[in-house]
Design a protein around this motif. Structure first.
Motif, PDB file in Angstrom:
ATOM      1  N   GLU A  19     -82.394 -22.624 -22.229  1.00  0.00           N
ATOM      2  CA  GLU A  19     -81.599 -23.803 -22.554  1.00  0.00           C
ATOM      3  C   GLU A  19     -82.035 -24.279 -23.929  1.00  0.00           C
ATOM      4  OE1 GLU A  19     -80.562 -27.127 -19.611  1.00  0.00           O
ATOM      5  OE2 GLU A  19     -82.146 -26.009 -18.574  1.00  0.00           O
ATOM      6  N   ALA A  20     -81.072 -24.748 -24.726  1.00  0.00           N
ATOM      7  CA  ALA A  20     -81.434 -25.247 -26.054  1.00  0.00           C
ATOM      8  C   ALA A  20     -80.340 -26.160 -26.579  1.00  0.00           C
ATOM      9  CB  ALA A  20     -81.645 -24.079 -27.025  1.00  0.00           C
ATOM     10  N   ALA A  21     -80.709 -26.996 -27.546  1.00  0.00           N
ATOM     11  CA  ALA A  21     -79.722 -27.815 -28.254  1.00  0.00           C
ATOM     12  C   ALA A  21     -79.915 -27.582 -29.752  1.00  0.00           C
ATOM     13  CB  ALA A  21     -79.902 -29.281 -27.914  1.00  0.00           C
ATOM     14  N   PHE A  22     -78.795 -27.486 -30.467  1.00  0.00           N
ATOM     15  CA  PHE A  22     -78.845 -27.225 -31.908  1.00  0.00           C
ATOM     16  C   PHE A  22     -78.149 -28.372 -32.636  1.00  0.00           C
ATOM     17  CE2 PHE A  22     -79.045 -23.121 -29.839  1.00  0.00           C
ATOM     18  CZ  PHE A  22     -80.043 -22.457 -30.544  1.00  0.00           C
ATOM     19  N   GLY A  23     -78.830 -28.924 -33.614  1.00  0.00           N
ATOM     20  CA  GLY A  23     -78.233 -29.974 -34.434  1.00  0.00           C
ATOM     21  C   GLY A  23     -77.607 -29.352 -35.670  1.00  0.00           C
ATOM     22  N   LEU A  24     -76.279 -29.499 -35.786  1.00  0.00           N
ATOM     23  CA  LEU A  24     -75.584 -28.968 -36.962  1.00  0.00           C
ATOM     24  C   LEU A  24     -75.273 -30.108 -37.919  1.00  0.00           C
ATOM     25  CD1 LEU A  24     -72.899 -26.542 -35.462  1.00  0.00           C
ATOM     26  CD2 LEU A  24     -75.082 -25.959 -36.532  1.00  0.00           C
ATOM     27  N   THR A  25     -75.448 -29.847 -39.199  1.00  0.00           N
ATOM     28  CA  THR A  25     -75.046 -30.794 -40.232  1.00  0.00           C
ATOM     29  C   THR A  25     -74.094 -30.076 -41.181  1.00  0.00           C
ATOM     30  OG1 THR A  25     -76.838 -30.155 -41.711  1.00  0.00           O
ATOM     31  CG2 THR A  25     -77.321 -31.915 -40.125  1.00  0.00           C
ATOM     32  N   ARG A  26     -73.534 -30.820 -42.113  1.00  0.00           N
ATOM     33  CA  ARG A  26     -72.693 -30.168 -43.131  1.00  0.00           C
ATOM     34  C   ARG A  26     -73.515 -29.136 -43.911  1.00  0.00           C
ATOM     35  NH1 ARG A  26     -67.858 -33.168 -44.246  1.00  0.00           N
ATOM     36  NH2 ARG A  26     -67.135 -33.760 -42.174  1.00  0.00           N
ATOM     37  N   ASP A  27     -74.802 -29.402 -44.077  1.00  0.00           N
ATOM     38  CA  ASP A  27     -75.673 -28.432 -44.764  1.00  0.00           C
ATOM     39  C   ASP A  27     -75.703 -27.110 -44.011  1.00  0.00           C
ATOM     40  OD1 ASP A  27     -76.370 -31.181 -45.200  1.00  0.00           O
ATOM     41  OD2 ASP A  27     -78.105 -30.508 -46.349  1.00  0.00           O
ATOM     42  N   SER A  28     -75.732 -27.189 -42.660  1.00  0.00           N
ATOM     43  CA  SER A  28     -75.751 -25.954 -41.866  1.00  0.00           C
ATOM     44  C   SER A  28     -74.505 -25.115 -42.155  1.00  0.00           C
ATOM     45  CB  SER A  28     -75.762 -26.255 -40.366  1.00  0.00           C
ATOM     46  OG  SER A  28     -76.610 -27.305 -40.037  1.00  0.00           O
ATOM     47  N   LEU A  29     -73.367 -25.801 -42.338  1.00  0.00           N
ATOM     48  CA  LEU A  29     -72.114 -25.080 -42.554  1.00  0.00           C
ATOM     49  C   LEU A  29     -72.090 -24.415 -43.930  1.00  0.00           C
ATOM     50  CD1 LEU A  29     -69.457 -27.506 -41.019  1.00  0.00           C
ATOM     51  CD2 LEU A  29     -71.146 -26.054 -39.904  1.00  0.00           C
ATOM     52  N   VAL A  30     -72.625 -25.124 -44.914  1.00  0.00           N
ATOM     53  CA  VAL A  30     -72.685 -24.551 -46.265  1.00  0.00           C
ATOM     54  C   VAL A  30     -73.618 -23.331 -46.269  1.00  0.00           C
ATOM     55  CG1 VAL A  30     -73.424 -24.991 -48.640  1.00  0.00           C
ATOM     56  CG2 VAL A  30     -72.098 -26.720 -47.396  1.00  0.00           C
ATOM     57  N   ARG A  31     -74.732 -23.478 -45.551  1.00  0.00           N
ATOM     58  CA  ARG A  31     -75.692 -22.373 -45.463  1.00  0.00           C
ATOM     59  C   ARG A  31     -75.038 -21.158 -44.781  1.00  0.00           C
ATOM     60  NH1 ARG A  31     -81.512 -21.936 -45.083  1.00  0.00           N
ATOM     61  NH2 ARG A  31     -81.732 -24.156 -45.418  1.00  0.00           N
ATOM     62  N   TYR A  32     -74.309 -21.402 -43.701  1.00  0.00           N
ATOM     63  CA  TYR A  32     -73.660 -20.281 -43.014  1.00  0.00           C
ATOM     64  C   TYR A  32     -72.571 -19.668 -43.890  1.00  0.00           C
ATOM     65  CZ  TYR A  32     -71.584 -17.127 -39.760  1.00  0.00           C
ATOM     66  OH  TYR A  32     -71.119 -15.964 -39.201  1.00  0.00           O
ATOM     67  N   ALA A  33     -71.836 -20.515 -44.604  1.00  0.00           N
ATOM     68  CA  ALA A  33     -70.791 -19.983 -45.494  1.00  0.00           C
ATOM     69  C   ALA A  33     -71.404 -18.998 -46.485  1.00  0.00           C
ATOM     70  CB  ALA A  33     -70.084 -21.123 -46.227  1.00  0.00           C
ATOM     71  N   GLY A  34     -72.515 -19.403 -47.100  1.00  0.00           N
ATOM     72  CA  GLY A  34     -73.154 -18.543 -48.084  1.00  0.00           C
ATOM     73  C   GLY A  34     -73.711 -17.267 -47.478  1.00  0.00           C
ATOM     74  N   ALA A  35     -74.324 -17.388 -46.309  1.00  0.00           N
ATOM     75  CA  ALA A  35     -74.969 -16.228 -45.689  1.00  0.00           C
ATOM     76  C   ALA A  35     -73.941 -15.228 -45.167  1.00  0.00           C
ATOM     77  CB  ALA A  35     -75.883 -16.685 -44.550  1.00  0.00           C
ATOM     78  N   SER A  36     -72.804 -15.734 -44.688  1.00  0.00           N
ATOM     79  CA  SER A  36     -71.821 -14.850 -44.059  1.00  0.00           C
ATOM     80  C   SER A  36     -70.726 -14.412 -45.020  1.00  0.00           C
ATOM     81  CB  SER A  36     -71.153 -15.576 -42.885  1.00  0.00           C
ATOM     82  OG  SER A  36     -70.355 -16.650 -43.380  1.00  0.00           O
TER      83      SER A  36
END
Lengths: 141, 148
Positions: free
Chosen positions: A15-32
């Motif tokens: 079980e886990a919880a993940f906190g997403l921020t707009r920064d997380s989305l920018v980071r994923y955009a760049g990585a993917s």
């Protein structure tokens, strides 16, 4: 490493919880390499009828399997992973979004040494992925 | 505009070979909250029997994206990119992807359907290594929303 012999269908294994921020989305955009602006620009998101900036479905899929990886101890033991994208994850510019994951044993194949782990992935009290299933290779005790 | 049914069964030429970089695996791992040492640390990966750091289970999307670009660029596809929604995604691995792999991805459109005014396109990307051996198959179901 968990042993397949110690598992029962229905067991919650992670079980886990993940906190997403707009920064997380920018980071994923760049990585993917997925630079669709609906994942970082409110004006573009609202212009196509969305309530706001959404997390990449592939980011939600990517993080949702991590509690299973940590449980089995090696990402290479995931041999198959599928999801259906059923609801968007809206990421607030200040408060972000919290995504919850519960991983349960869905099916065991002792001869093959594999387990199907079913994920329940939620945001704001609703599931966002359907038929989220992870096939993992396990050892015997 | 609607999805061209003749896309079904169409095979595409392989995308240019993709060299999996160690830092790319680490960067992608950070982006999907993957904290296993086997994703980041070469010694930990080798101790677990891998040649180098192991990519997270959804890393194959990076290779699949390049092939989906080929599909959307087909002049006769009838697919309006702004109307595409990701429906389903699946990855099936014969072996994990590790840093140092030189991979080739090849797309085939396995199914085109129309359902309630929407187009449903199933795109299957087969990923092989430099010896031509199967590594993974990534399957995307794309929903192309019809005119409202």
């Amino acid at each position: 490493m968990p042993s397949i012999d110690d598992l029962t269908v229905g067991d919650v294994v992670a079980e886990a919880a993940f906190g997403l921020t707009r920064d997380s989305l920018v980071r994923y955009a760049g990585a993917s390499g997925d630079f669709n602006p609906i994942h970082y620009r409110d004006d573009v998101a609202t212009s196509v009828g969305l309530p706001g900036v959404l997390a990449h479905g592939m980011l939600t899929m990517g993080l949702a399997v991590q509690p299973v990886v940590d449980w089995i101890g090696d990402p290479a033991r995931v041999t198959d992973y599928q999801v259906r994208f059923t609801r968007p994850v809206l990421v607030d510019p200040t408060d972000g979004a919290s995504v919850g994951v519960v991983a349960k044993v869905g099916q065991l194949d002792s001869d093959a040494g594999t387990a199907r782990i079913d994920l329940t992935v939620t945001f704001n009290g609703e599931t966002v992925l359907g038929k989220a299933q992870v096939r993992v290779a396990l050892d015997h005790a | 505009m609607s999805v061209n049914p003749e896309l079904q069964g169409r095979a595409f030429p392989p995308a240019p070979p993709y060299l999996v970089g160690r830092e790319k695996v680490r960067e992608f791992s950070r982006a999907v909250f993957a904290t296993s040492p086997i994703n980041h640390d070469v010694d930990a990966a080798r101790a677990a029997g891998h040649a180098d750091v192991v990519a997270p289970p959804t890393f194959a999307i990076v290779l699949q994206e390049t092939t989906l670009g080929q599909l959307l660029a087909e002049p006769d596809s009838g697919i309006d990119f702004t109307r595409v929604v990701h429906g389903d995604q699946r990855f099936s691995y014969s072996r994990p992807i590790v840093a140092g792999d030189l991979l080739t991805a090849q797309l085939a459109v396995t199914s085109v359907k129309t359902l309630g005014g929407h187009g449903l396109v199933t795109a299957e990307t087969t990923i092989t290594d430099s010896d031509g051996v199967h590594v993974a198959t990534a399957v995307s179901a794309l929903v192309v929303r019809g005119d409202e």
